[in-house]
Design a protein around this motif. Structure first.
Motif, PDB file in Angstrom:
ATOM      1  N   PRO A 239      34.882  45.423  75.218  1.00 34.73           N
ATOM      2  CA  PRO A 239      35.656  46.638  74.690  1.00 34.73           C
ATOM      3  C   PRO A 239      36.282  47.493  76.041  1.00 34.73           C
ATOM      4  CG  PRO A 239      33.244  47.768  74.265  1.00 34.73           C
ATOM      5  CD  PRO A 239      33.343  46.011  74.610  1.00 34.73           C
ATOM      6  N   LEU A 240      37.095  47.787  75.924  1.00 31.59           N
ATOM      7  CA  LEU A 240      37.590  49.123  77.358  1.00 31.59           C
ATOM      8  C   LEU A 240      36.461  50.542  76.603  1.00 31.59           C
ATOM      9  CD1 LEU A 240      40.390  50.600  79.110  1.00 31.59           C
ATOM     10  CD2 LEU A 240      39.397  52.003  77.672  1.00 31.59           C
ATOM     11  N   THR A 241      35.748  51.230  77.634  1.00 26.23           N
ATOM     12  CA  THR A 241      35.317  52.708  77.441  1.00 26.23           C
ATOM     13  C   THR A 241      35.973  53.384  78.538  1.00 26.23           C
ATOM     14  OG1 THR A 241      33.357  51.944  79.437  1.00 26.23           O
ATOM     15  CG2 THR A 241      32.801  50.962  77.361  1.00 26.23           C
ATOM     16  N   MET A 242      35.790  54.693  77.161  1.00 21.15           N
ATOM     17  CA  MET A 242      35.950  56.108  78.253  1.00 21.15           C
ATOM     18  C   MET A 242      35.008  57.152  78.331  1.00 21.15           C
ATOM     19  SD  MET A 242      39.802  56.890  77.495  1.00 21.15           S
ATOM     20  CE  MET A 242      41.299  55.492  77.758  1.00 21.15           C
ATOM     21  N   ASP A 243      34.584  57.652  78.997  1.00 25.09           N
ATOM     22  CA  ASP A 243      33.444  58.280  78.908  1.00 25.09           C
ATOM     23  C   ASP A 243      33.992  59.773  79.387  1.00 25.09           C
ATOM     24  OD1 ASP A 243      31.088  56.797  78.631  1.00 25.09           O
ATOM     25  OD2 ASP A 243      31.230  56.449  80.466  1.00 25.09           O
ATOM     26  N   VAL A 244      33.678  59.930  78.511  1.00 29.04           N
ATOM     27  CA  VAL A 244      34.931  61.867  78.453  1.00 29.04           C
ATOM     28  C   VAL A 244      33.433  62.984  77.946  1.00 29.04           C
ATOM     29  CG1 VAL A 244      36.756  63.044  76.923  1.00 29.04           C
ATOM     30  CG2 VAL A 244      36.686  60.682  76.450  1.00 29.04           C
ATOM     31  N   ASP A 245      33.922  64.082  78.816  1.00 23.49           N
ATOM     32  CA  ASP A 245      33.390  65.424  78.994  1.00 23.49           C
ATOM     33  C   ASP A 245      34.176  66.196  78.833  1.00 23.49           C
ATOM     34  OD1 ASP A 245      30.349  64.485  79.894  1.00 23.49           O
ATOM     35  OD2 ASP A 245      31.266  63.757  81.478  1.00 23.49           O
ATOM     36  N   ALA A 246      33.964  67.465  78.004  1.00 22.14           N
ATOM     37  CA  ALA A 246      35.113  68.235  77.330  1.00 22.14           C
ATOM     38  C   ALA A 246      34.412  69.206  77.921  1.00 22.14           C
ATOM     39  CB  ALA A 246      35.588  67.734  76.359  1.00 22.14           C
ATOM     40  N   ALA A 247      35.134  70.733  77.736  1.00 19.69           N
ATOM     41  CA  ALA A 247      33.897  72.169  77.977  1.00 19.69           C
ATOM     42  C   ALA A 247      35.303  73.221  76.976  1.00 19.69           C
ATOM     43  CB  ALA A 247      34.144  72.420  79.413  1.00 19.69           C
ATOM     44  N   LEU A 248      35.036  73.907  76.494  1.00 17.69           N
ATOM     45  CA  LEU A 248      36.019  73.839  75.840  1.00 17.69           C
ATOM     46  C   LEU A 248      36.198  76.005  75.078  1.00 17.69           C
ATOM     47  CD1 LEU A 248      36.070  71.793  73.197  1.00 17.69           C
ATOM     48  CD2 LEU A 248      37.620  71.700  74.621  1.00 17.69           C
ATOM     49  N   TYR A 249      36.853  76.275  75.635  1.00 14.24           N
ATOM     50  CA  TYR A 249      36.971  77.923  75.188  1.00 14.24           C
ATOM     51  C   TYR A 249      37.982  78.496  74.582  1.00 14.24           C
ATOM     52  CZ  TYR A 249      34.033  76.792  80.324  1.00 14.24           C
ATOM     53  OH  TYR A 249      34.205  76.053  81.282  1.00 14.24           O
ATOM     54  N   PRO A 250      37.759  79.003  73.045  1.00 14.06           N
ATOM     55  CA  PRO A 250      38.323  79.310  72.343  1.00 14.06           C
ATOM     56  C   PRO A 250      38.397  80.901  72.746  1.00 14.06           C
ATOM     57  CG  PRO A 250      36.118  78.493  71.382  1.00 14.06           C
ATOM     58  CD  PRO A 250      36.080  78.420  73.480  1.00 14.06           C
ATOM     59  N   ARG A 251      40.602  80.882  71.846  1.00  8.74           N
ATOM     60  CA  ARG A 251      40.776  82.329  73.076  1.00  8.74           C
ATOM     61  C   ARG A 251      40.763  82.754  71.565  1.00  8.74           C
ATOM     62  NH1 ARG A 251      45.446  79.197  75.726  1.00  8.74           N
ATOM     63  NH2 ARG A 251      45.469  80.310  77.787  1.00  8.74           N
ATOM     64  N   LYS A 252      40.379  82.967  70.606  1.00  9.99           N
ATOM     65  CA  LYS A 252      40.599  82.990  69.040  1.00  9.99           C
ATOM     66  C   LYS A 252      39.211  82.433  68.291  1.00  9.99           C
ATOM     67  CE  LYS A 252      44.863  81.674  67.238  1.00  9.99           C
ATOM     68  NZ  LYS A 252      46.044  82.012  66.418  1.00  9.99           N
ATOM     69  N   ALA A 253      39.091  82.729  67.301  1.00  7.40           N
ATOM     70  CA  ALA A 253      38.556  82.045  66.107  1.00  7.40           C
ATOM     71  C   ALA A 253      39.569  80.683  65.941  1.00  7.40           C
ATOM     72  CB  ALA A 253      37.730  82.983  64.828  1.00  7.40           C
ATOM     73  N   ILE A 254      38.888  79.610  65.210  1.00  6.63           N
ATOM     74  CA  ILE A 254      39.323  78.527  64.938  1.00  6.63           C
ATOM     75  C   ILE A 254      38.781  78.041  63.759  1.00  6.63           C
ATOM     76  CG2 ILE A 254      39.786  76.630  65.024  1.00  6.63           C
ATOM     77  CD1 ILE A 254      39.273  76.570  68.752  1.00  6.63           C
ATOM     78  N   GLU A 255      39.397  77.915  62.110  1.00  6.84           N
ATOM     79  CA  GLU A 255      38.795  77.552  60.814  1.00  6.84           C
ATOM     80  C   GLU A 255      38.282  76.115  61.349  1.00  6.84           C
ATOM     81  OE1 GLU A 255      37.725  77.789  57.545  1.00  6.84           O
ATOM     82  OE2 GLU A 255      38.154  79.723  58.560  1.00  6.84           O
ATOM     83  N   ARG A 256      39.470  74.997  61.707  1.00  7.28           N
ATOM     84  CA  ARG A 256      38.597  73.682  61.488  1.00  7.28           C
ATOM     85  C   ARG A 256      39.159  73.165  62.823  1.00  7.28           C
ATOM     86  NH1 ARG A 256      40.816  70.296  56.533  1.00  7.28           N
ATOM     87  NH2 ARG A 256      39.385  71.250  55.964  1.00  7.28           N
ATOM     88  N   LEU A 257      37.781  72.608  64.100  1.00  5.07           N
ATOM     89  CA  LEU A 257      37.555  72.167  64.858  1.00  5.07           C
ATOM     90  C   LEU A 257      37.791  70.946  64.826  1.00  5.07           C
ATOM     91  CD1 LEU A 257      38.463  72.457  68.138  1.00  5.07           C
ATOM     92  CD2 LEU A 257      35.616  72.830  67.811  1.00  5.07           C
ATOM     93  N   GLY A 258      38.372  69.958  65.206  1.00  8.41           N
ATOM     94  CA  GLY A 258      38.090  68.172  65.283  1.00  8.41           C
ATOM     95  C   GLY A 258      37.486  67.919  66.634  1.00  8.41           C
ATOM     96  N   VAL A 259      36.635  67.549  66.497  1.00 10.63           N
ATOM     97  CA  VAL A 259      36.131  67.252  68.202  1.00 10.63           C
ATOM     98  C   VAL A 259      36.011  65.691  68.846  1.00 10.63           C
ATOM     99  CG1 VAL A 259      34.083  66.585  69.881  1.00 10.63           C
ATOM    100  CG2 VAL A 259      34.596  68.543  68.580  1.00 10.63           C
ATOM    101  N   ALA A 260      36.801  64.888  69.328  1.00 14.41           N
ATOM    102  CA  ALA A 260      36.649  63.698  68.941  1.00 14.41           C
ATOM    103  C   ALA A 260      37.899  63.057  68.171  1.00 14.41           C
ATOM    104  CB  ALA A 260      35.599  62.651  70.006  1.00 14.41           C
ATOM    105  N   PRO A 261      38.704  63.436  68.134  1.00 17.27           N
ATOM    106  CA  PRO A 261      39.814  62.689  67.025  1.00 17.27           C
ATOM    107  C   PRO A 261      39.970  61.845  67.419  1.00 17.27           C
ATOM    108  CG  PRO A 261      40.954  64.574  67.960  1.00 17.27           C
ATOM    109  CD  PRO A 261      39.112  64.692  68.821  1.00 17.27           C
ATOM    110  N   LEU A 262      40.650  60.513  65.984  1.00 18.63           N
ATOM    111  CA  LEU A 262      41.245  59.880  66.157  1.00 18.63           C
ATOM    112  C   LEU A 262      42.512  59.378  64.930  1.00 18.63           C
ATOM    113  CD1 LEU A 262      37.931  56.935  66.181  1.00 18.63           C
ATOM    114  CD2 LEU A 262      39.146  58.432  68.098  1.00 18.63           C
TER     115      LEU A 262
END
Length: 528
Positions: A239-262
């Motif tokens: 398969p094709l691979t993607m190595d992903v690094d994510a740094a997230l900085y909320p502006r406000k409270a988030i009710e439902r955060l979806g990480v690595a969404p498909l």
């Protein structure tokens, strides 16, 4: 969400800090100046943006671009000689998408060479607009781009991956066929309020070394609720691979955060015939959600096209992986010689620990939306952390994505290869009440080695109702086993009923766990 309508809402680049303003201004003006760049700088910039006031975007476009239809937009192509690195002897090239149709927010592009980023200026002469009805002379020189596509030296005319629309991107494996999509982030998906769609507002494309088969690109993500910095290391193959690094900085409270969404499409298949009005036997990009839990249980959840929004949560701690799969690879199960659903890639997410800190507690969530036809992406799956993000936090996630037909991780136990449903009861005997039959086929693992008289036991759990007429028997045609049972509703409720099923021998599991959800029909519709 309709495939041809990604950008119902867009967000702006709320640039904070002189370096970013300088880069963007240079990009708009066509200036060739450069600035130092690395991932640490991008993370710091995203953090600064999260602490500033979010500025709603301007999505104004010339009328000739804003008013075009999908086919006109598709006709616009970057001239090959203007692809990034077309004049370099490298293994990668990058082409850019023109703005227009629903893609109305400019995405700024930069090339990174030896730690220095230079803006990539837009010029309408770079594009073939002849079939679009748009005159290059009427377009401003600072218009910008809509997105990008990656090409590899094995075939310059074939796409490797595409980043286009909000934070959406897609890639291909060995079948070279697009299918499901991924996103940078999902916010409030499947809730009783409008979903927020963060946007990649700028990209930094690192020039690869000669003969390198890996490409690194960086992206800035923004929305009213969050800002983020992303790094993608992409390696073609099957398969094709993607190595992903994510740094997230909320502006406000988030009710439902979806990480690595498909994001995928499921219209109908063997198990769900509700929308089966087409001549093709099945229509879907993915047929199930696969989960490898932190305790190393393997779960298979066939997808459905529900009549209403359905959200399922699979609670876990430090998951080993999850993904939307297209397990069914038989052409005659689809009979589609145009878009080839049998070739659609699967996508597997393998979480990585950062500084020895794994992903922790949370849930793999599956959102299923009703879809009227195959142009709607109605399936979403992602990791939802247990702790809700708060402003001022830094959230770090790292994971590897596998796009293709062959996934690197799979259960050593037998897998579900088909799920079917139909009216329950015993053929030839008059039915006295309504029930639904579930038929689940397993193959692989040790099943082909079992003696025909092996005491294989189906272990079945249902959240409601009565399970009856259970069986598990060999199925020579697949060198596996078929499990069957009926579910008799014991009340008038139309609330969902959840199921779990696996096969075992002498107390030991032989198969992964089949998980399913069924919504009983109203009492007046329970015909038998």
């Amino acid at each position: 969400m309709q495939r041809r309508d990604f950008l119902k809402s867009a967000v702006n680049i709320a640039a904070a800090g002189l370096p970013m303003r300088t880069l963007f201004a240079a990009s708009s003006a066509g200036v060739s100046g450069s600035q130092p760049f690395d991932y640490a700088w991008l993370k710091g910039h995203a953090r600064a943006l999260a602490g500033s006031t979010y500025v709603p975007p301007s999505t104004d476009l010339p009328k000739s671009l804003a008013g075009m239809n999908f086919d006109q937009f598709q006709s616009i192509r970057l001239r090959p000689e203007h692809a990034l690195w077309a004049d370099k002897d490298l293994n990668f090239r990058i082409e850019f998408f023109h703005l227009g149709y629903q893609y109305r927010q400019a995405v700024r592009m930069h090339e990174v060479v030896n730690g220095q980023a230079r803006p990539l200026a837009y010029d309408p002469k770079m594009f073939d607009l002849s079939k679009s009805g748009v005159s290059a002379r009427t377009l401003p020189k600072d218009l910008g781009y809509a997105g990008l596509r990656l090409n590899f030296h094995t075939d310059w005319g074939a796409d490797l991956a595409v980043f286009l629309g909000a934070s959406y991107f897609r890639a291909v494996g060995g079948t070279r066929q697009y299918g499901l999509s991924a996103r940078g982030l999902a916010i409030d998906s499947g809730m009783g309020k409008p979903e927020e769609f963060p946007v990649f507002t700028a990209f930094w494309l690192e020039r690869p070394a000669p003969d390198s088969n890996r490409l690194t690109l960086y992206a800035l993500l923004e929305s009213p609720s969050i800002a983020g910095a992303y790094r993608f290391d992409i390696a073609p193959g099957e398969p094709l691979t993607m190595d992903v690094d994510a740094a997230l900085y909320p502006r406000k409270a988030i009710e439902r955060l979806g990480v690595a969404p498909l994001t995928s499409m499921y219209l109908y298949g063997e198990n769900d015939r509700r929308m089966a009005t087409d001549w093709r036997p099945e229509i879907h990009d993915s047929d199930g959600l696969s989960i490898n839990t932190g305790s190393d249980e393997w779960i298979w959840r066939p997808l459905v096209n529900p009549a209403g929004v359905e959200v399922n949560s699979y609670m876990d701690e430090n998951p080993r992986g999850f993904g939307l799969m297209q397990r069914d690879r038989n052409f005659d199960h689809y009979e589609d010689d145009g878009v080839f659903y049998d070739r659609r890639p699967s996508l597997w997410i393998q979480p990585k620990a950062i500084l020895d800190h794994p992903w922790g507690k949370g849930a793999v969530q599956l959102v299923e939306l009703p879809a009227p036809d195959e142009t709607y992406d109605n399936i979403v799956a992602y990791w939802n952390p247990l702790e809700k993000p708060q402003p001022g936090q830094e959230l770090l996630f790292s994971y590897r994505m596998y796009w293709g037909e062959r996934m690197p991780a799979q259960s050593p136990l037998a897998q579900v290869v088909a799920t079917r449903t139909g009216i329950g009861g015993i053929i030839g005997q008059k039915r006295k009440y309504f029930s639904l039959r579930f038929v689940v086929d397993f193959a692989g693992g040790y099943l082909a080695l079992l003696a025909r008289d092996a005491k294989v036991e189906p272990v079945i759990w249902a959240s409601r109702g009565t399970v009856e007429i259970t069986s598990a028997r060999p199925l020579a045609e697949i060198n596996g086993y078929r499990a069957m049972f009926d579910l008799k509703p014991t009340d008038d409720s139309t609330a969902p009923i959840d199921f779990r099923l696996y096969l075992r021998l002498k107390g030991q599991p032989l198969t992964e766990t089949w998980s399913y959800q069924w919504i009983p029909p109203a009492v007046a519709e329970r015909n038998f």
